[in-house]
Design an enzyme around this catalytic site. Structure first.
Site, PDB file in Angstrom:
ATOM      1  N   GLU A  71      -6.311   2.186   7.274  1.00  0.00           N
ATOM      2  CA  GLU A  71      -5.944   3.521   7.660  1.00  0.00           C
ATOM      3  C   GLU A  71      -6.379   4.337   6.587  1.00  0.00           C
ATOM      4  OE1 GLU A  71      -4.645   5.807   8.894  1.00  0.00           O
ATOM      5  OE2 GLU A  71      -3.111   5.250  10.594  1.00  0.00           O
ATOM      6  N   ASN A  86       2.200  10.969  10.841  1.00  0.00           N
ATOM      7  CA  ASN A  86       0.894  10.534  10.951  1.00  0.00           C
ATOM      8  C   ASN A  86      -0.003  11.676  10.484  1.00  0.00           C
ATOM      9  OD1 ASN A  86      -0.351   7.889  11.157  1.00  0.00           O
ATOM     10  ND2 ASN A  86       0.875   7.835  13.185  1.00  0.00           N
ATOM     11  N   ARG A 123       9.211   3.060   5.279  1.00  0.00           N
ATOM     12  CA  ARG A 123       7.882   3.067   4.151  1.00  0.00           C
ATOM     13  C   ARG A 123       6.950   4.426   4.434  1.00  0.00           C
ATOM     14  NH1 ARG A 123       3.189   2.654   7.076  1.00  0.00           N
ATOM     15  NH2 ARG A 123       3.451   1.683   9.112  1.00  0.00           N
ATOM     16  N   ASP A 132      -2.934   9.421  16.342  1.00  0.00           N
ATOM     17  CA  ASP A 132      -2.608   8.593  15.056  1.00  0.00           C
ATOM     18  C   ASP A 132      -3.203   9.498  14.083  1.00  0.00           C
ATOM     19  OD1 ASP A 132      -2.525   7.202  12.824  1.00  0.00           O
ATOM     20  OD2 ASP A 132      -2.902   5.347  13.995  1.00  0.00           O
ATOM     21  N   ASN A 141       3.550   6.435   5.092  1.00  0.00           N
ATOM     22  CA  ASN A 141       2.252   6.441   5.854  1.00  0.00           C
ATOM     23  C   ASN A 141       1.416   7.348   5.701  1.00  0.00           C
ATOM     24  OD1 ASN A 141       1.894   4.858   8.171  1.00  0.00           O
ATOM     25  ND2 ASN A 141       2.215   6.708   9.572  1.00  0.00           N
ATOM     26  N   GLU A 174      10.131   1.997  13.710  1.00  0.00           N
ATOM     27  CA  GLU A 174       9.656   3.160  14.353  1.00  0.00           C
ATOM     28  C   GLU A 174      10.773   4.085  15.150  1.00  0.00           C
ATOM     29  OE1 GLU A 174       6.149   2.789  16.869  1.00  0.00           O
ATOM     30  OE2 GLU A 174       5.011   1.400  15.373  1.00  0.00           O
TER      31      GLU A 174
END
Length: 282
Positions: free
Chosen positions: A13, A144, A96, A193, A98, A117
């Site tokens: 990522e 995101n 957490r 994303d 992201n 999620e």
């Protein structure tokens, strides 16, 4: 399409071009690793973090700011992880950090999500170098992609389950004034994303489960599609000489038979013209 870094990241990522060091920074969230890659020499480095790391961005003057499970921390050295300290702790069981991004003014916008999620289980905060915190959007689910228009007046944002790429108008204080969908991704195309914004103000969006990157104009019109060999691209960023190469991270988590390149970092040379990203002012 070329291979920048052949890897088997579980959840690659957050590609980010470190302008000062002329290298790419990216993370493998679930393996708790921050990676760097110098395309001019091929040199790579790996920094292990003590928690899952959603994003890592360069700091002004060196080091990293990282979006971890339990908040945002600082490393004085990206090479050996030296001088770690928390800038902001926000411990929520089952949640957490992201994706995150540094705004033109040097503030960090950092998102969170629940591991399951769950709807409304995440948030998006704006954090300055002295640790001042603002919650900038209402509760979100999977925070995101984050990016800014070239003039810094608009922020683009993705809460993945909504399938929207939103455009957020910012006030003089750099906080949101309004928010509306720019585009909606159709179900058969995957989920939006990570994203990046180019010098023309166009938004490039990675499509998880869609095996593609899409480019949208500032008005929301689809302007191009890059088909990929990996089904789960996660994010993209411009880097390299002149900020013209598009780097793309990918994931292999959850795939029964991942493509051999799943988890690698891909690069499309001379894909467009990027915008230099600010380093975190803290």
């Amino acid at each position: 399409m070329d291979i920048a870094v052949r890897a088997q990241a579980a959840l690659g990522e957050g590609p980010t071009w470190d302008h000062a060091a002329q290298r790419l920074i990216w993370v493998d969230i679930l393996s708790s690793r921050v990676h760097t890659y110098d395309p001019s020499t091929g040199h790579r480095s790996v920094l292990a973090t003590e928690q899952h790391v959603g994003a890592a961005k360069p700091r002004a003057g060196g080091g990293l700011v990282v979006n971890l499970r339990d908040g945002v921390g600082l490393y004085d050295s990206a090479a050996d992880g030296g001088g770690f300290r928390w800038l902001h702790r926000e411990v929520v069981p089952g949640r957490r950090g992201n994706d995150a991004a540094v705004a033109p003014d040097g503030a960090l916008w950092a998102g969170t999500m629940r591991y399951d999620e769950g709807e409304g289980g995440g948030n998006l905060i704006r954090l300055t170098g002295d640790g001042a915190r603002d919650e900038v959007l209402p509760p979100v689910s999977v925070s995101n992609g984050i990016g800014w228009s070239p003039d810094g007046r608009l922020m683009y944002y993705i809460d993945t389950p909504t399938r929207h790429v939103d455009v957020v108008e910012l006030g003089d204080d750099q906080l949101p004034r309004s928010r509306r969908p720019l585009v909606t991704i159709e179900p058969e195309a995957g989920y939006p994303d990570g994203l990046t914004v180019d010098a023309d103000g166009c938004v490039w969006v990675a499509l998880w489960d869609g095996a593609a990157i899409r480019r949208y104009t500032p008005s929301g019109a689809l302007d191009g599609v890059i088909e990929l060999p990996v089904v789960r691209p996660t994010a993209c960023a411009f880097g390299g000489a002149g900020l013209r190469d598009l780097y793309i991270t990918s994931a292999r988590t959850g795939l029964e038979a991942p493509h051999p390149l799943s988890g690698s970092v891909l690069v499309l040379p001379d894909a467009g013209q990027g915008v230099e990203q600010a380093a975190f002012a803290g």
